[in-house]
Design a protein around this motif. Structure first.
Motif, mmCIF file in Angstrom:
data_model
loop_
_atom_site.group_PDB
_atom_site.id
_atom_site.type_symbol
_atom_site.label_atom_id
_atom_site.label_comp_id
_atom_site.label_asym_id
_atom_site.label_seq_id
_atom_site.Cartn_x
_atom_site.Cartn_y
_atom_site.Cartn_z
ATOM 1 N N GLN A 1 0.816 -1.215 0.000
ATOM 2 C CA GLN A 1 0.000 0.000 0.000
ATOM 3 C C GLN A 1 0.849 1.264 0.000
ATOM 4 O O GLN A 1 0.396 2.328 -0.441
ATOM 5 C CB GLN A 1 -0.907 0.018 1.235
ATOM 6 C CG GLN A 1 -1.830 -1.179 1.367
ATOM 7 C CD GLN A 1 -2.560 -1.163 2.693
ATOM 8 O OE1 GLN A 1 -3.237 -0.179 3.028
ATOM 9 N NE2 GLN A 1 -2.434 -2.229 3.464
ATOM 10 N N ALA A 2 2.084 1.163 0.512
ATOM 11 C CA ALA A 2 2.913 2.354 0.678
ATOM 12 C C ALA A 2 3.875 2.582 -0.484
ATOM 13 O O ALA A 2 4.434 3.673 -0.616
ATOM 14 C CB ALA A 2 3.714 2.252 1.980
ATOM 15 N N ILE A 3 4.074 1.575 -1.342
ATOM 16 C CA ILE A 3 5.118 1.686 -2.362
ATOM 17 C C ILE A 3 4.858 2.845 -3.322
ATOM 18 O O ILE A 3 5.789 3.548 -3.722
ATOM 19 C CB ILE A 3 5.270 0.349 -3.113
ATOM 20 C CG1 ILE A 3 5.966 -0.673 -2.196
ATOM 21 C CG2 ILE A 3 6.068 0.532 -4.405
ATOM 22 C CD1 ILE A 3 6.143 -2.055 -2.798
ATOM 23 N N ARG A 4 3.614 3.096 -3.681
ATOM 24 C CA ARG A 4 3.367 4.191 -4.629
ATOM 25 C C ARG A 4 3.745 5.542 -4.021
ATOM 26 O O ARG A 4 4.193 6.447 -4.722
ATOM 27 C CB ARG A 4 1.919 4.189 -5.096
ATOM 28 C CG ARG A 4 0.863 4.454 -4.050
ATOM 29 C CD ARG A 4 -0.530 4.253 -4.649
ATOM 30 N NE ARG A 4 -1.594 4.462 -3.678
ATOM 31 C CZ ARG A 4 -2.278 5.600 -3.559
ATOM 32 N NH1 ARG A 4 -1.986 6.639 -4.348
ATOM 33 N NH2 ARG A 4 -3.240 5.709 -2.663
ATOM 34 N N PHE A 5 3.601 5.676 -2.703
ATOM 35 C CA PHE A 5 3.992 6.925 -2.045
ATOM 36 C C PHE A 5 5.522 7.008 -1.914
ATOM 37 O O PHE A 5 6.099 8.093 -2.043
ATOM 38 C CB PHE A 5 3.334 7.027 -0.672
ATOM 39 C CG PHE A 5 1.832 7.013 -0.722
ATOM 40 C CD1 PHE A 5 1.129 8.132 -1.147
ATOM 41 C CD2 PHE A 5 1.123 5.876 -0.368
ATOM 42 C CE1 PHE A 5 -0.259 8.121 -1.206
ATOM 43 C CE2 PHE A 5 -0.253 5.858 -0.415
ATOM 44 C CZ PHE A 5 -0.956 6.982 -0.844
ATOM 45 N N GLU B 1 -3.485 6.249 17.058
ATOM 46 C CA GLU B 1 -4.203 5.863 15.845
ATOM 47 C C GLU B 1 -3.565 4.655 15.166
ATOM 48 O O GLU B 1 -2.389 4.344 15.398
ATOM 49 C CB GLU B 1 -4.225 7.030 14.837
ATOM 50 C CG GLU B 1 -5.046 8.212 15.268
ATOM 51 C CD GLU B 1 -5.102 9.286 14.181
ATOM 52 O OE1 GLU B 1 -4.449 9.095 13.122
ATOM 53 O OE2 GLU B 1 -5.780 10.298 14.389
ATOM 54 N N ARG B 2 -4.356 4.031 14.276
ATOM 55 C CA ARG B 2 -3.854 2.929 13.447
ATOM 56 C C ARG B 2 -3.520 3.390 12.034
ATOM 57 O O ARG B 2 -2.990 2.623 11.242
ATOM 58 C CB ARG B 2 -4.903 1.819 13.364
ATOM 59 C CG ARG B 2 -5.194 1.117 14.677
ATOM 60 C CD ARG B 2 -6.347 0.128 14.511
ATOM 61 N NE ARG B 2 -6.075 -0.829 13.449
ATOM 62 C CZ ARG B 2 -6.985 -1.659 12.938
ATOM 63 N NH1 ARG B 2 -8.233 -1.613 13.372
ATOM 64 N NH2 ARG B 2 -6.660 -2.499 11.977
ATOM 65 N N HIS B 3 -3.847 4.635 11.692
ATOM 66 C CA HIS B 3 -3.695 5.114 10.322
ATOM 67 C C HIS B 3 -2.242 5.496 10.028
ATOM 68 O O HIS B 3 -1.478 5.885 10.913
ATOM 69 C CB HIS B 3 -4.602 6.322 10.066
ATOM 70 C CG HIS B 3 -6.012 6.124 10.497
ATOM 71 N ND1 HIS B 3 -6.693 4.950 10.282
ATOM 72 C CD2 HIS B 3 -6.875 6.957 11.154
ATOM 73 C CE1 HIS B 3 -7.920 5.056 10.765
ATOM 74 N NE2 HIS B 3 -8.052 6.257 11.311
ATOM 75 N N LEU B 4 -1.887 5.419 8.733
ATOM 76 C CA LEU B 4 -0.585 5.880 8.246
ATOM 77 C C LEU B 4 -0.830 7.042 7.292
ATOM 78 O O LEU B 4 -1.735 6.994 6.460
ATOM 79 C CB LEU B 4 0.146 4.749 7.511
ATOM 80 C CG LEU B 4 1.528 5.096 6.938
ATOM 81 C CD1 LEU B 4 2.545 5.242 8.065
ATOM 82 C CD2 LEU B 4 1.992 4.014 5.951
ATOM 83 N N TYR B 5 -0.006 8.101 7.419
ATOM 84 C CA TYR B 5 -0.159 9.280 6.570
ATOM 85 C C TYR B 5 1.082 9.447 5.702
ATOM 86 O O TYR B 5 2.219 9.384 6.189
ATOM 87 C CB TYR B 5 -0.356 10.538 7.420
ATOM 88 C CG TYR B 5 -1.603 10.487 8.277
ATOM 89 C CD1 TYR B 5 -2.829 10.915 7.786
ATOM 90 C CD2 TYR B 5 -1.545 9.984 9.577
ATOM 91 C CE1 TYR B 5 -3.985 10.857 8.576
ATOM 92 C CE2 TYR B 5 -2.679 9.918 10.370
ATOM 93 C CZ TYR B 5 -3.894 10.353 9.861
ATOM 94 O OH TYR B 5 -5.023 10.287 10.642
ATOM 95 N N ALA B 6 0.878 9.639 4.402
ATOM 96 C CA ALA B 6 1.982 9.890 3.475
ATOM 97 C C ALA B 6 2.462 11.329 3.636
ATOM 98 O O ALA B 6 1.879 12.129 4.384
ATOM 99 C CB ALA B 6 1.533 9.621 2.050
ATOM 100 N N ASN C 1 -6.257 2.361 8.899
ATOM 101 C CA ASN C 1 -6.061 1.092 9.616
ATOM 102 C C ASN C 1 -4.865 0.308 9.071
ATOM 103 O O ASN C 1 -4.923 -0.915 8.902
ATOM 104 C CB ASN C 1 -7.332 0.246 9.545
ATOM 105 C CG ASN C 1 -8.509 0.943 10.201
ATOM 106 O OD1 ASN C 1 -8.357 1.616 11.217
ATOM 107 N ND2 ASN C 1 -9.685 0.795 9.613
ATOM 108 N N PHE C 2 -3.790 1.019 8.799
ATOM 109 C CA PHE C 2 -2.586 0.401 8.244
ATOM 110 C C PHE C 2 -1.929 -0.532 9.263
ATOM 111 O O PHE C 2 -1.371 -1.568 8.897
ATOM 112 C CB PHE C 2 -1.607 1.504 7.827
ATOM 113 C CG PHE C 2 -0.397 1.025 7.084
ATOM 114 C CD1 PHE C 2 -0.451 0.755 5.721
ATOM 115 C CD2 PHE C 2 0.810 0.842 7.746
ATOM 116 C CE1 PHE C 2 0.663 0.316 5.039
ATOM 117 C CE2 PHE C 2 1.933 0.403 7.066
ATOM 118 C CZ PHE C 2 1.864 0.137 5.704
#
Length: 719
Positions: A219-223, A242-247, A255-256
């Protein structure tokens, strides 16, 4: 260190710690309350092993640790506590050459770790102090604050307490090491990659490597690619609660994570106890010991009384004490179904690191499983058998998951350094416990060994075809497995093909640096000849016997009459062309192992010289082989095995005369000073050949030689 451990912090390497007077000043506090990117639940072994490191004080990166190891086993310590300038980085760095001219270009060169200010200096001293000299103060400080935090956990965890105050704070998430991003970014500017966007794109696709172990990174590779294409190091953040990841542009990956980092901190505070503190202190001591270049004996300890009872009772009592200590140091899963250890691992002649156990027999899980399994069978104590099963199950899962996620992964040869050693332990405990599933696993792994044989460049007992022959011979004797016999024959044929003629006889030059083939049991011709003679006994093929005899002839040409020992040709750190011939006195190299190989092979080879060689090896071992650490590979108990075999199989009067005395002296040393592993400072480590489980196993064998087989000879289980 205690605060960072409790706050689940990381990344406090040498650039993020400044020594300022008597205080360490921490830089970049952005990784406090750092979340963990978990290994998938389907990979149980990988997930469990990851947790061992994540739940330890090692993750702070303050403690000494060798990282960035390459194929030559070089490494560099970048820890906040002990990293020092001048270390050679184990990769080449692009540097400008002919600067200021029209011929300027970048060339790849070795480079040193830059100067930093992380290490304190005492007044009027130019050199920084060694943290190794302050191990006890560091342990004491860590333990003191750990206990303070534990006593105040209720107020720390309260809704209005200091932990809750961090819930909305932004945290940087280090998905991959920054140096990995930096390497990709710098390489992407090479002219060869800037002529065509496809070429540069292929380099950025290196981000997909290892995705089998961390599929959530997809999920993170494009960022990551987007930031790299902009010339930036990828940056991600989250919030402590939190469970979220921010680019980097604020886009949210919901929910990453499995849970917020705050939950980890709360759990760690709730679970603080003396047992967990003891494990963390053991890791601190192990980590500090890596600063020593070579194994060393500890300072003398106050004398303690020797325990009472018969020699067998004392041996069993000490073996059980050692097993109980192994259980105390074990890291277990929530249901107790998996067990492992984290400790010192040897990565070469001068490099040590602290890491979770892998599956192998030398340093890994197979050794404790073997010792505790046999001890449980003899004592009837279920706790020993249970943890042996848990460790063996984890070793099997490690092997299975590696093969499932890396399709071209080879099943490794060698009796002590890979999957083949696991086969030996599966066969041992499968037969001991009459467990057909373990025997099935041993057979399954055996069937995967054949493709590795042609690539074998070690040849020896530890990690090559000779060790595989011995393991296959034991398995064939136990089960009648035709596959095991076929693999053993293939290894034997490989050894015959790779034998090189010497001035006298033949030898094998393996991976260890040496001008001539090595002598000795572990890596040398004594062990290889022993394996070939076992194969001759099994098959009747005289080619194996003739090559073994030629190998013995070469080894005889390396005898040093002045020291009654055989020359050790290894090139060790500090050697020069003027270094005089040396000989070692241990199972791995020198008289004890060579004598053991000759004694064990007497039923298949007994010429006019063999008896004299065994007698010489016995006398050299008795005279020079004791008073060191207690481990099997190069310690007192490994040398005692040679005396035990000679006393029982050869009825050697000399061996019988000294066996009881030296057993008593070695046992008395353990009772007075504790078990001394063959590690820097003799620090405890769980492994078999240099650590606690091997010491315990040999004590058990000395107490019950009719029931416990010789692992140094790779014998199978007896009925």
């Amino acid at each position: 260190m205690a605060l960072l451990y409790v706050c689940n912090a990381g990344d406090f390497h040498y650039e993020n710690v400044l020594a300022c007077g008597e205080h360490p000043v921490l830089v970049d506090l952005e990784t406090l309350f750092h979340p963990t990117l978990p290994v998938p639940e389907a990979l149980r072994a990988g997930r469990f092993t990851q947790q061992l490191t994540e739940d330890s004080v090692l993750r702070t990166h303050l403690l000494p640790q060798q990282v960035w190891l390459n194929d030559e086993l070089e490494g560099v310590d970048v820890s906040g506590l002990s990293a020092k300038e001048g270390q050679t980085l184990p990769f080449l760095v692009a540097r400008p050459e002919a600067a200021g001219t029209d011929e300027m270009r970048f060339v790849r060169q070795k480079s040193a770790l830059p100067v930093s200010r992380n290490r304190p200096r005492l007044k009027d001293c130019e050199a920084p102090v060694s943290p190794r000299d302050y191990t006890e103060q560091i342990v004491s400080g860590f333990a003191s604050l750990y206990r303070i935090l534990g006593r105040h956990r209720a107020e720390l965890l309260s809704a209005s307490g200091p932990v809750a105050a961090f819930a909305d704070d932004q945290v940087r998430v280090v998905l991959r090491p920054t140096h990995t991003y930096g390497w990709i970014l710098n390489e992407s500017f090479h002219p060869s990659l800037l002529r065509d966007a496809l070429d540069r794109g292929r380099l950025l696709d290196r981000l997909w490597e290892g995705i089998e172990w961390q599929p959530r990174l997809r999920q993170a590779i494009r960022f990551e690619r987007r930031d790299l294409e902009r010339g930036d190091i990828p940056c991600f953040t989250t919030r402590s609660g939190e469970r979220h990841l921010y680019a980097s542009d604020g886009e949210c990956l919901e929910n990453f994570f499995d849970g917020p980092a705050m939950n980890v901190v709360r759990r760690r505070l709730r679970e603080m106890c003396e047992a967990k503190l003891e494990k963390q202190i053991a890791l601190v001591r192990c980590s500090m010991a890596t600063l020593d270049a070579a194994p060393s004996m500890p300072a003398p300890r106050p004398a303690a009384p020797v325990s009472s009872g018969t020699l067998r009772e004392r041996l069993m009592r000490t073996a059980c004490r050692l097993a109980d200590r192994l259980i105390d140091l074990a890291w277990t899963g929530e249901n107790g179904d998996l067990a492992s250890w984290v400790g010192l691992i040897s990565l070469g002649e001068k490099t040590w690191s602290v890491m979770p156990s892998d599956l192998e027999l030398y340093n890994g899980l197979s050794g404790p499983a073997l010792f505790l399994g046999h001890l449980g069978a003899i004592t009837g104590e279920g706790r020993y058998t249970n943890i042996a099963r848990s460790a063996l199950d984890l070793a099997w899962l490690q092997s299975s998951e590696l093969r499932a996620t890396v399709p071209d992964a080879k099943v490794s040869l060698g009796a002590f350094s890979g999957d083949c050693g696991l086969v030996h332990v599966l066969g041992h405990l499968g037969r001991l416990w009459r467990d057909p599933e373990l025997m099935r696993r041993a057979e399954e792994l055996t069937g995967l060994l054949m493709p590795s044989i042609a690539e074998d460049q070690s040849f020896d007992i530890i990690s090559g075809g000779a060790g595989c022959i011995c393991v296959m011979d034991a398995l064939h004797a136990a089960t009648g497995s035709q596959t095991a016999l076929d693999v053993a024959r293939a290894c034997g044929d490989h050894l015959l093909e790779k034998a090189t003629a010497q001035e006298r006889g033949v030898g094998w030059k393996g991976r260890i640096q040496a001008p001539f083939p090595l002598t000795g049991f572990s890596h040398g011709v004594a062990g290889i000849a022993y394996a070939l003679l076992r194969l001759f006994r099994q098959t009747g093929d005289d080619r194996y016997r003739q090559t073994a005899l030629a190998a013995i002839e070469y080894e005889r040409s390396q005898f040093l009459a002045g020291v009654n020992n055989w020359r050790d040709w290894r090139v060790l750190p500090g050697d020069t062309p003027d270094t005089p011939p040396r000989a070692f006195v241990a199972w791995c190299h020198g008289a004890p192992g060579i004598g053991l190989a000759r004694a064990a092979a007497l039923p298949w080879h007994d010429d006019a010289c063999t008896g004299d060689e065994i007698e010489i090896a016995l006398r050299t071992t008795v005279a020079e082989g004791f008073g060191n650490a207690h481990a099997l590979c190069h310690g007192d108990l490994g040398n005692l095995e040679f005396l035990l075999v000679c006393a029982r199989r050869l009825s050697s009067g000399f061996a019988q005369k000294h066996l009881g005395r030296l057993t008593g002296e070695t046992l008395g040393s353990i009772e007075r000073n504790g078990w001394l592993c063959s590690t820097p400072g003799c620090i405890e480590t769980a492994g078999f050949m240099i650590g606690m489980s091997g010491i315990g196993y040999e004590l058990l064998r000395l107490a019950h030689p009719d029931e416990v087989p010789s692992i140094l000879l790779l014998e199978g289980v007896r009925e």
